[in-house]
Write a protein that holds these residues in place. Sequence first.
Motif, short mmCIF file in Angstrom:
data_model
loop_
_atom_site.label_atom_id
_atom_site.label_comp_id
_atom_site.label_asym_id
_atom_site.label_seq_id
_atom_site.Cartn_x
_atom_site.Cartn_y
_atom_site.Cartn_z
N ASN A 93 0.76 -1.24 -0.01
CA ASN A 93 0.00 0.01 -0.06
C ASN A 93 0.65 1.35 -0.14
N LEU A 94 1.69 1.39 1.01
CA LEU A 94 2.51 2.52 0.97
C LEU A 94 3.48 2.56 -0.05
N ASP A 116 10.03 -6.27 -4.23
CA ASP A 116 9.05 -6.97 -3.46
C ASP A 116 9.51 -8.47 -3.67
N ILE A 153 8.46 -1.76 4.15
CA ILE A 153 8.12 -3.19 4.45
C ILE A 153 8.01 -3.68 5.72
N PHE A 176 10.38 3.73 6.41
CA PHE A 176 9.06 3.82 6.88
C PHE A 176 8.90 2.86 7.93
N VAL A 192 10.86 7.88 9.09
CA VAL A 192 9.50 8.70 9.05
C VAL A 192 8.41 8.01 9.66
N LEU A 194 4.73 8.78 10.38
CA LEU A 194 3.56 9.63 9.98
C LEU A 194 2.61 9.69 11.59
P1 NAI Z 1 1.51 -3.76 2.93
O1 NAI Z 1 1.49 -5.00 3.46
O2 NAI Z 1 0.44 -3.22 1.86
O3 NAI Z 1 3.03 -3.98 2.13
C1 NAI Z 1 4.34 -4.53 2.61
C2 NAI Z 1 5.06 -5.06 1.32
O4 NAI Z 1 6.14 -5.43 1.82
C3 NAI Z 1 4.23 -6.15 0.73
O5 NAI Z 1 3.97 -6.02 -0.73
C4 NAI Z 1 5.16 -7.39 1.16
O6 NAI Z 1 5.07 -8.46 0.09
C5 NAI Z 1 6.50 -6.66 1.00
N1 NAI Z 1 7.50 -7.38 1.72
C6 NAI Z 1 7.37 -8.07 2.91
N2 NAI Z 1 8.69 -8.59 3.30
C7 NAI Z 1 9.54 -8.11 2.35
C8 NAI Z 1 10.75 -8.29 2.14
N3 NAI Z 1 11.58 -8.99 3.17
N4 NAI Z 1 11.61 -7.72 1.14
C9 NAI Z 1 10.76 -6.80 0.23
N5 NAI Z 1 9.41 -6.77 0.24
C10 NAI Z 1 8.79 -7.45 1.35
O7 NAI Z 1 1.98 -2.80 4.07
P2 NAI Z 1 1.86 -1.02 3.90
O8 NAI Z 1 0.62 -0.68 4.43
O9 NAI Z 1 2.33 -0.83 2.78
O10 NAI Z 1 2.89 -0.87 5.24
C11 NAI Z 1 4.31 -0.99 5.02
C12 NAI Z 1 5.29 -0.84 5.99
O11 NAI Z 1 5.10 0.72 6.24
C13 NAI Z 1 4.86 -1.37 7.49
O12 NAI Z 1 5.77 -1.57 8.13
C14 NAI Z 1 3.99 -0.37 8.01
O13 NAI Z 1 3.98 -0.25 9.52
C15 NAI Z 1 4.80 0.90 7.62
N6 NAI Z 1 4.02 2.18 7.74
C16 NAI Z 1 4.65 3.17 8.30
C17 NAI Z 1 4.06 4.33 8.23
C18 NAI Z 1 5.12 5.47 8.75
O14 NAI Z 1 4.57 6.58 8.93
N7 NAI Z 1 6.12 5.23 8.98
C19 NAI Z 1 2.74 4.59 7.83
C20 NAI Z 1 2.15 3.58 7.03
C21 NAI Z 1 2.82 2.44 7.13
#
Ligand code: NAI
Length: 215
Positions: A93-94, A116, A153, A176, A192, A194
């Motif tokens: 998503n992100l 990914d 991730i 992130f 970051v 958010l």
């Molecule tokens: P998501 O589940 O939609 O996407 C994560 C992606 O990472 C998936 O496509 C998955 O296949 C991939 N992935 C998993 N392990 C991997 C690896 N070892 N190597 C490469 N790709 C891998 O999750 P979303 O919502 O996109 O969130 C991603 C991360 O960002 C989470 O850790 C979440 O907590 C964090 N996040 C941080 C925010 C911030 O403000 N810092 C805000 C929103 C999310």
Amino acid sequence: MEDREISRAVIGRLPRYYRYLGELLDEGVERISSSDLSKKMRVTASQIRQDLNNFGGFGQQGYGYNVKYLYTEIGKILGLDRTHNIIIIGAGNLGQALANYVGFEKSGFILKGLFDVNPRLEGVTIRGIPIRRMDELKAFIRHNDIEIAVLTIPKSKAEEVAGVLVEGGIQGIWNFAHTDLVLPDNVIVESVHLSDSLLELSYNISSSEKDTENN
Ligand code: NAI
């Protein structure tokens, strides 16, 4: 520029100066007095002068600031006088949302690839840029002169993947994942959260409600 330590607080304010000056440029404003800039930015004129004095001032008494010059010079300080190749690790998503945002490219951050582990995402393209497999990562960084990796991730995988990025020769990680990465000193990490900003909003709402109750 003088070769001395500039405080994190000043560095932290530069992107905002850069953004406002960019808007002024778009509006065709050629010069601005420190008091007008201060009103626009809601920062005191003396704060602006102090901040910009760190880099030699850029202002002239009675003339104010030359917007284009100041914008260009702050851009140079921020490293925006050249482009930076970036990749996104984690095309969920992100990762996809960031990949879809064209604003980074306008500032010179060129998205070269997404990576990914999910095999179903392999070959899917975002704005024409394909999602690749993780085993291509290290070679891709080297061959495409990649400077920055965006890490979107899960937290549990962040440390391990960051290690691979470091081996590949990455210079900076825009992290992130909600975890503090412990990496060699020559790799710059900017994390970051958010939710920090959301919590600040929540605090400000709560404290203004309390003020209203007390009045
Ligand atoms: P998501 O589940 O939609 O996407 C994560 C992606 O990472 C998936 O496509 C998955 O296949 C991939 N992935 C998993 N392990 C991997 C690896 N070892 N190597 C490469 N790709 C891998 O999750 P979303 O919502 O996109 O969130 C991603 C991360 O960002 C989470 O850790 C979440 O907590 C964090 N996040 C941080 C925010 C911030 O403000 N810092 C805000 C929103 C999310």
